[in-house]
Design a protein around this motif. Structure first.
Motif, PDB file in Angstrom:
ATOM      1  N   LEU A  24       1.022 -10.165  15.610  1.00  0.00           N
ATOM      2  CA  LEU A  24       1.273  -9.836  17.033  1.00  0.00           C
ATOM      3  C   LEU A  24       0.674  -8.728  17.346  1.00  0.00           C
ATOM      4  N   GLY A  25       0.405  -7.746  16.443  1.00  0.00           N
ATOM      5  CA  GLY A  25      -0.260  -6.334  16.534  1.00  0.00           C
ATOM      6  C   GLY A  25      -1.009  -6.030  15.484  1.00  0.00           C
ATOM      7  N   ALA A  26      -1.661  -4.751  15.627  1.00  0.00           N
ATOM      8  CA  ALA A  26      -2.784  -4.443  14.597  1.00  0.00           C
ATOM      9  C   ALA A  26      -2.765  -2.668  14.694  1.00  0.00           C
ATOM     10  N   ASN A  27      -3.023  -2.215  13.691  1.00  0.00           N
ATOM     11  CA  ASN A  27      -3.402  -0.708  13.585  1.00  0.00           C
ATOM     12  C   ASN A  27      -4.339  -0.774  12.410  1.00  0.00           C
ATOM     13  N   VAL A  28      -5.665  -0.322  12.951  1.00  0.00           N
ATOM     14  CA  VAL A  28      -6.719  -0.177  12.106  1.00  0.00           C
ATOM     15  C   VAL A  28      -7.360   1.354  11.922  1.00  0.00           C
ATOM     16  N   THR A  29      -7.357   1.900  10.846  1.00  0.00           N
ATOM     17  CA  THR A  29      -7.854   3.436  10.559  1.00  0.00           C
ATOM     18  C   THR A  29      -9.264   3.263   9.860  1.00  0.00           C
ATOM     19  N   ASP A  30     -10.305   3.591  10.388  1.00  0.00           N
ATOM     20  CA  ASP A  30     -11.490   3.538   9.585  1.00  0.00           C
ATOM     21  C   ASP A  30     -11.617   4.869   8.670  1.00  0.00           C
ATOM     22  N   ASN A  31     -12.796   4.777   7.938  1.00  0.00           N
ATOM     23  CA  ASN A  31     -12.872   5.960   6.908  1.00  0.00           C
ATOM     24  C   ASN A  31     -13.219   7.243   7.433  1.00  0.00           C
ATOM     25  N   SER A  32     -13.628   7.408   9.121  1.00  0.00           N
ATOM     26  CA  SER A  32     -13.710   8.933   9.808  1.00  0.00           C
ATOM     27  C   SER A  32     -12.037   9.165  10.356  1.00  0.00           C
ATOM     28  N   ASN A  33     -11.084   8.297   9.976  1.00  0.00           N
ATOM     29  CA  ASN A  33      -9.701   8.676  10.326  1.00  0.00           C
ATOM     30  C   ASN A  33      -9.406   8.233  11.727  1.00  0.00           C
TER      31      ASN A  33
ATOM     32  N   ASN B 258       5.225  -7.245   8.292  1.00  0.00           N
ATOM     33  CA  ASN B 258       3.917  -6.454   8.201  1.00  0.00           C
ATOM     34  C   ASN B 258       2.983  -6.574   7.050  1.00  0.00           C
ATOM     35  N   ILE B 259       1.681  -6.772   7.445  1.00  0.00           N
ATOM     36  CA  ILE B 259       0.830  -6.887   6.110  1.00  0.00           C
ATOM     37  C   ILE B 259      -0.201  -5.678   6.119  1.00  0.00           C
ATOM     38  N   THR B 260      -0.256  -4.886   5.048  1.00  0.00           N
ATOM     39  CA  THR B 260      -1.174  -3.943   4.887  1.00  0.00           C
ATOM     40  C   THR B 260      -2.239  -4.179   3.879  1.00  0.00           C
ATOM     41  N   LEU B 261      -3.476  -3.644   4.297  1.00  0.00           N
ATOM     42  CA  LEU B 261      -4.647  -4.008   3.659  1.00  0.00           C
ATOM     43  C   LEU B 261      -5.100  -2.353   3.460  1.00  0.00           C
ATOM     44  N   GLN B 262      -5.420  -1.946   2.266  1.00  0.00           N
ATOM     45  CA  GLN B 262      -5.690  -0.778   1.977  1.00  0.00           C
ATOM     46  C   GLN B 262      -6.728  -0.466   0.881  1.00  0.00           C
ATOM     47  N   GLU B 263      -7.356   0.519   0.924  1.00  0.00           N
ATOM     48  CA  GLU B 263      -8.450   0.910  -0.264  1.00  0.00           C
ATOM     49  C   GLU B 263      -7.322   1.215  -1.436  1.00  0.00           C
ATOM     50  N   HIS B 264      -7.593   0.418  -2.529  1.00  0.00           N
ATOM     51  CA  HIS B 264      -6.781   0.960  -3.659  1.00  0.00           C
ATOM     52  C   HIS B 264      -7.658   1.738  -4.639  1.00  0.00           C
ATOM     53  N   ASP B 265      -8.847   1.647  -4.740  1.00  0.00           N
ATOM     54  CA  ASP B 265      -9.852   2.605  -5.362  1.00  0.00           C
ATOM     55  C   ASP B 265     -11.385   2.710  -4.576  1.00  0.00           C
ATOM     56  N   GLY B 266     -11.563   3.679  -4.540  1.00  0.00           N
ATOM     57  CA  GLY B 266     -13.116   3.864  -3.919  1.00  0.00           C
ATOM     58  C   GLY B 266     -12.966   4.281  -2.547  1.00  0.00           C
TER      59      GLY B 266
ATOM     60  N   ALA C   8     -14.969  -0.415   4.744  1.00  0.00           N
ATOM     61  CA  ALA C   8     -15.300   0.242   6.225  1.00  0.00           C
ATOM     62  C   ALA C   8     -14.018   0.746   6.754  1.00  0.00           C
ATOM     63  N   PHE C   9     -12.880   0.263   6.261  1.00  0.00           N
ATOM     64  CA  PHE C   9     -11.753   0.722   6.733  1.00  0.00           C
ATOM     65  C   PHE C   9     -10.828   1.151   5.699  1.00  0.00           C
ATOM     66  N   SER C  10     -10.053   2.286   6.003  1.00  0.00           N
ATOM     67  CA  SER C  10      -9.108   2.922   5.111  1.00  0.00           C
ATOM     68  C   SER C  10      -7.864   2.109   5.019  1.00  0.00           C
ATOM     69  N   THR C  11      -7.414   1.629   6.149  1.00  0.00           N
ATOM     70  CA  THR C  11      -6.133   0.858   6.285  1.00  0.00           C
ATOM     71  C   THR C  11      -6.446  -0.278   7.326  1.00  0.00           C
ATOM     72  N   ILE C  12      -5.805  -1.580   7.318  1.00  0.00           N
ATOM     73  CA  ILE C  12      -5.465  -2.359   8.342  1.00  0.00           C
ATOM     74  C   ILE C  12      -4.057  -2.699   8.298  1.00  0.00           C
ATOM     75  N   VAL C  13      -3.186  -2.566   9.071  1.00  0.00           N
ATOM     76  CA  VAL C  13      -1.950  -2.941   9.106  1.00  0.00           C
ATOM     77  C   VAL C  13      -1.802  -4.333  10.245  1.00  0.00           C
ATOM     78  N   MET C  14      -1.478  -5.305  10.008  1.00  0.00           N
ATOM     79  CA  MET C  14      -1.293  -6.218  10.760  1.00  0.00           C
ATOM     80  C   MET C  14       0.398  -6.543  10.823  1.00  0.00           C
ATOM     81  N   SER C  15       0.717  -5.981  11.861  1.00  0.00           N
ATOM     82  CA  SER C  15       2.257  -6.103  12.497  1.00  0.00           C
ATOM     83  C   SER C  15       2.712  -7.466  13.050  1.00  0.00           C
ATOM     84  N   ASP C  16       4.132  -7.611  12.953  1.00  0.00           N
ATOM     85  CA  ASP C  16       4.864  -8.467  13.377  1.00  0.00           C
ATOM     86  C   ASP C  16       4.108  -9.934  13.013  1.00  0.00           C
ATOM     87  N   CYS C  17       4.009  -9.999  11.840  1.00  0.00           N
ATOM     88  CA  CYS C  17       3.600 -11.256  11.291  1.00  0.00           C
ATOM     89  C   CYS C  17       4.242 -12.516  11.094  1.00  0.00           C
ATOM     90  N   LEU C  18       3.950 -13.573  11.381  1.00  0.00           N
ATOM     91  CA  LEU C  18       4.763 -14.757  11.081  1.00  0.00           C
ATOM     92  C   LEU C  18       3.984 -15.825  10.513  1.00  0.00           C
TER      93      LEU C  18
END
Length: 148
Positions: free
Chosen positions: A129-138, A83-91, A95-105
């Motif tokens: 093969l999958g994704a979970n996205v959370t925006d700033n409004s949760n 899985n790859i997670t992109l998330q805000e580190h500061d600030g 537009a998104f608080s997290t994006i998780v790309m799951s089952d990556c190859l």
């Protein structure tokens, strides 16, 4: 007014469920393709649309120093899902608080040649093969693994 001081953190979850930070990272570019093709006939145009399955891919370039490039190369060579997670580190100006790309190859790895100046890099491309996205409004949006 956003201050544009957000730094994205990129990490992956390995096969032992350990979180590994990808650092230093030169670039990370996720691509989400929602494919639609307009359907035409001899009698009329634009009579419908044909949707293809969603596709999620990524390209990342990392410095080939430390063990991050070696770990990603090992995942690629072994064909392991991660899985790859992109998330805000500061600030809060992204537009998104997290994006998780799951089952990556990883589908390709391209290291650069070593030279006397600057650190060599390695570019990895892959699919998710999958994704979970959370925006700033949760609000959370899911694309289940296997649906891509």
């Amino acid at each position: 007014m956003p201050d544009w001081k957000t730094r994205l953190a990129v990490s992956y979850t390995d096969e032992d469920n350990n979180t590994v930070d990808i650092t230093p990272i030169d670039s990370f570019s996720p691509t989400f393709a929602i494919n639609a093709e307009v359907m035409h006939s001899v009698e009329q145009t634009h009579i419908g649309v044909i949707y293809s399955p969603e596709q999620m891919s990524f390209t990342m370039t990392v410095k080939a120093i430390g063990d991050v490039a070696a770990r990603l190369t090992a995942l690629a060579m072994q064909g392991k899902h991660f899985n790859i997670t992109l998330q805000e580190h500061d600030g809060t100006d992204w537009a998104f608080s997290t994006i998780v790309m799951s089952d990556c190859l990883i589908t390709s790895a391209n290291p650069t040649a070593a030279s006397p100046s600057g650190a060599p890099t390695a570019t990895f491309s892959g699919i998710s093969l999958g994704a979970n996205v959370t925006d700033n409004s949760n609000a959370t949006f899911n694309l289940p693994a296997g649906a891509a």
